[in-house]
Structures are given as C-alpha cells and as structure tokens.
Design an enzyme around this catalytic site. Structure first.
Site, short mmCIF file in Angstrom:
data_model
loop_
_atom_site.label_atom_id
_atom_site.label_comp_id
_atom_site.label_asym_id
_atom_site.label_seq_id
_atom_site.Cartn_x
_atom_site.Cartn_y
_atom_site.Cartn_z
N ASP A 31 40.08 75.73 51.81
CA ASP A 31 40.22 74.80 50.67
C ASP A 31 40.06 75.54 49.34
O ASP A 31 40.81 75.32 48.39
CB ASP A 31 39.16 73.70 50.74
CG ASP A 31 39.52 72.61 51.74
OD1 ASP A 31 40.62 72.69 52.33
OD2 ASP A 31 38.70 71.70 51.94
N ASN A 59 41.93 79.90 57.67
CA ASN A 59 41.10 78.80 58.17
C ASN A 59 40.36 79.21 59.44
O ASN A 59 39.16 78.94 59.58
CB ASN A 59 41.98 77.59 58.51
CG ASN A 59 42.26 76.73 57.30
OD1 ASN A 59 41.45 76.64 56.39
ND2 ASN A 59 43.42 76.11 57.28
N GLU A 70 49.58 73.71 52.80
CA GLU A 70 49.49 74.95 52.02
C GLU A 70 50.80 75.24 51.31
O GLU A 70 51.12 76.36 50.98
CB GLU A 70 49.03 76.10 52.93
CG GLU A 70 50.08 76.77 53.79
CD GLU A 70 50.75 75.89 54.84
OE1 GLU A 70 50.55 74.68 54.86
OE2 GLU A 70 51.53 76.45 55.63
N ASP A 108 54.75 78.91 49.63
CA ASP A 108 53.87 78.66 50.77
C ASP A 108 52.91 79.84 50.95
O ASP A 108 53.31 81.01 50.85
CB ASP A 108 54.75 78.49 52.02
CG ASP A 108 53.97 78.01 53.22
OD1 ASP A 108 53.97 76.80 53.47
OD2 ASP A 108 53.35 78.85 53.91
N HIS A 165 37.47 76.16 57.27
CA HIS A 165 38.31 75.25 56.48
C HIS A 165 37.84 75.17 55.03
O HIS A 165 38.65 75.04 54.10
CB HIS A 165 38.27 73.87 57.16
CG HIS A 165 39.49 73.06 56.91
ND1 HIS A 165 39.55 72.14 55.90
CD2 HIS A 165 40.68 73.02 57.55
CE1 HIS A 165 40.75 71.57 55.93
NE2 HIS A 165 41.45 72.09 56.93
N1 LIG Z 1 41.73 74.56 54.44
C1 LIG Z 1 42.84 73.82 54.45
N2 LIG Z 1 43.84 74.13 55.29
C2 LIG Z 1 44.96 73.41 55.29
C3 LIG Z 1 45.11 72.32 54.42
N3 LIG Z 1 46.34 71.80 54.64
C4 LIG Z 1 46.92 72.52 55.61
N4 LIG Z 1 46.09 73.52 56.03
C5 LIG Z 1 46.28 74.50 57.07
O1 LIG Z 1 47.34 75.39 56.76
C6 LIG Z 1 47.73 76.01 58.00
C7 LIG Z 1 49.23 76.19 58.01
O2 LIG Z 1 49.54 76.92 59.14
P1 LIG Z 1 51.01 77.26 59.59
O3 LIG Z 1 51.94 76.15 59.24
O4 LIG Z 1 50.95 77.70 61.01
O5 LIG Z 1 51.47 78.43 58.68
P2 LIG Z 1 50.76 79.81 58.30
O6 LIG Z 1 49.62 80.15 59.17
O7 LIG Z 1 50.49 79.77 56.83
O8 LIG Z 1 51.91 80.84 58.61
P3 LIG Z 1 53.20 81.14 57.76
O9 LIG Z 1 53.48 79.96 56.86
O10 LIG Z 1 54.27 81.31 58.77
O11 LIG Z 1 52.95 82.37 56.97
C8 LIG Z 1 47.21 75.14 59.12
O12 LIG Z 1 46.16 75.82 59.76
C9 LIG Z 1 46.68 73.91 58.41
O13 LIG Z 1 45.55 73.38 59.05
C10 LIG Z 1 44.03 72.01 53.53
O14 LIG Z 1 44.06 71.07 52.73
N5 LIG Z 1 42.93 72.79 53.59
#
Ligand SMILES: Nc1nc2c(ncn2[C@@H]2O[C@H](COP(=O)(O)OP(=O)(O)OP(=O)(O)O)[C@@H](O)[C@H]2O)c(=O)[nH]1
Length: 294
Positions: A187, A178, A213, A170, A183
């Site tokens: 990506d 983001n 992610e 992850d 965004h």
């Molecule tokens: N740009 C983009 N962002 C994505 C996509 N899929 C998921 N995300 C973003 O990934 C982020 C995941 O955030 P969280 O689950 O809070 O986790 P994190 O900020 O990585 O924090 P930790 O995992 O605890 O380190 C969210 O802001 C989602 O919007 C995608 O296809 N593109």
C-alpha cells in the site's frame, strides 16, 4: 459544466471541510429566521446587534477551505449571492424600521434568499460528488471520475481538433512486493507512486487510480510523441529513487502503454489501445514505455 470541486485534495481534508460547511448551513438558516424576526419587530433593541454583512458564510469557510475550493466557481457564487442578499436585507430592514416595507421589497428579499440557497445547495452537491471521486488509498481520482473526465476530454479534442494521449501505467512484479514485504508495505508503495506521478506531471495532466496497481494518465493537448516523452520521464523518475519504509527498501519500476486518441474514439477504444501497448511493454521485459498510434 463546472470543473470538479477538488481533485488532488485528500479525502480527509475535504470531509473535514464538509462538516464545517454543514455547520455553516445551519447557522445560515438560523440567521434567516433572525432576519424575519427583525422585519416583524424592527424596533426591538436586541435586533440591532448584527448587520447582515457580518454573517457572510464564505468568511467563516475561507480559512478552512482547501485552495481549490476557495477558487471554485460555486464558492465564488455563494459569496456573490450572499453580498446581494446582505444588501437587499439592509434595505428591507431600513424600510421595516421607517414603516415603508412593501410587497415588492419583500419579494426581492425572497428572491435573493432563493438564489443564495441554490448556490449553497449546488456547492454542497459538488463537495459530495468530489468525495466520491477520490480513491481512499492514494488520494488520486478514481476510475469513475476517469470515465467521466475522459468522455469530456475526448469531446473537447474532437471539437478543437486537438491531440489527447492516454497512458496506462502498471507497477512491475507488484505481487512479489506484497508477497515478500506484506500488503501494508505494498500500500505504501502505491501511495508513493501516486505522489511521484502527480509531482512529475504538468498541472493539466491528470492521474487516476484505474484499479489495483494500475493507473491511467490523461495528457490533454499532447501529441503521441510528446506523450511518450512525458511518460518516459516519469518511468525514469520512478525507477531511479528507491521507496523505503522502516528498514525495507525497494526499487519499484513501472511499465506503460501510451495511445493517442482517434477522432472516432469512445473511452473504451483509447483505453483498449493503451492497454494493448502496456501488455507489449510487459511482454518485452517491463520497465519500459510502448506507444501505439491511432
Ligand atoms: N498492497 C496492495 N496490493 C494490491 C492492491 N491492489 C492490487 N494489489 C496487488 O497487486 C498485485 C498485482 O499482481 P499481478 O496482476 O500478478 O501483476 P504483477 O505481479 O504486478 O506482475 P506484472 O504486472 O506482470 O509485472 C496483486 O498481488 C494484487 O493483490 C492494493 O490496493 N494494495
């Protein structure tokens, strides 16, 4: 069971290839009508232009096919079955010309056509299935493909008493990426991570986009100790080099949980353990790999 048609080729390339393949199918069906016309009127001048061999559909397809497609067992089956059809068609045409065409020969022509049709249809279905397996952003295999592959790998490991590791990976603090850079840049980071994962792993290891992610990596024939080493190397490779686009540059880190599959494991069991280890890696500071044994 056949290997999936194409794994790492991206969707556009395969979609383009499929459109060429469809054109070839139409041409092939027209050729069949032509063949029957020639059998009915063997002495027509216009019938002597084309030999059956010159119409091999795989010749026309080979130049636009991704390598994994060309090497695929179903692609080879088309070529082989076309070869048979061409040879039976030549014999049948010759007997039509000298007036000795009989029902047996005609039946063997029909059988050769049926076999080729079946190979063409199975190939078409395999292309379609492969297209639905691919994640559109990263070009990696998606979760549905992972579920199917993991089931197969678990069965293989059970049968052969061989080790299998699964890693959940992850991106750290990805929400911030983001939020700060947008965004679109997020990506681009995910695409770059996918490329780095694929480049760093061995050919028989598989990377899937699990969702958002989060990625799942399957390491067949790999003990937990070796799996941790592989994923640790991946973690280092990712964190050492920045990811940049236009004037934005970030050092993205990843956390991972690695689990070895147990003999009784179903998909959800091993994924759950790897996920638990990932949770620990996050809780203990991120940018690290945690292993969990069976
Ligand atoms: N740009 C983009 N962002 C994505 C996509 N899929 C998921 N995300 C973003 O990934 C982020 C995941 O955030 P969280 O689950 O809070 O986790 P994190 O900020 O990585 O924090 P930790 O995992 O605890 O380190 C969210 O802001 C989602 O919007 C995608 O296809 N593109």
């Amino acid at each position: 069971m056949n290997e999936p048609l194409t794994r790492e080729e991206d969707t556009d390339k395969l979609a383009h290839f499929r459109s060429i393949f469809r054109e070839e199918l139409i041409r092939h069906r027209t050729y069949r009508l032509d063949l029957f016309f020639r059998l009915q009127f063997p002495n027509e001048e216009s019938n002597k232009k084309k030999s059956p061999e010159s119409l091999d559909p795989t010749d026309a397809l080979a130049s636009s096919a991704p390598i994994s497609v060309r090497q695929h067992v179903l692609f080879k089956a088309i070529s082989r079955n076309f070869g048979r059809l061409a040879s039976v068609a030549n014999e049948t045409l010759a007997s039509a010309t000298d007036g000795t065409l009989d029902a047996a020969r005609f039946r063997s022509l029909a059988a050769a056509i049926r076999r080729l049709d079946s190979a063409l249809d199975r190939f078409d279905a395999a292309i379609t299935a492969s297209l639905t397996d691919v994640d559109e952003l990263t070009g990696l295999l998606n979760r549905a493909a992972m579920e199917r592959d993991l089931e197969r790998e678990l069965a293989h490991a059970r049968r052969n008493q061989s080790p299998l590791c699964v890693a959940m990976v992850d991106a750290d603090h990805f929400k911030r990426v983001n939020d700060i850079y947008g965004h679109g840049f997020g990506d681009a980071v995910l695409e770059e991570l996918a490329d780095r994962f694929e480049a760093a792993l061995r050919p028989h290891d598989r990377v899937y986009r699990y969702g958002g992610e989060e990625f799942l990596i399957m390491l067949p024939e790999t003990t937990l100790q070796d799996g941790v080493q592989v994923i640790e190397r991946l973690r280092q490779t990712v964190s050492e080099t920045s990811i940049s686009e236009d004037d934005v540059e970030v050092f993205q880190t990843i956390s991972a949980g690695v689990a070895q599959a147990g003999e009784q494991d179903e998909n959800e069991d091993v994924i759950e353990r790897a996920d638990g280890a990932l949770y620990e890696a996050k809780a203990s500071g991120r940018n690290r790999v945690v292993a969990v044994s069976v």
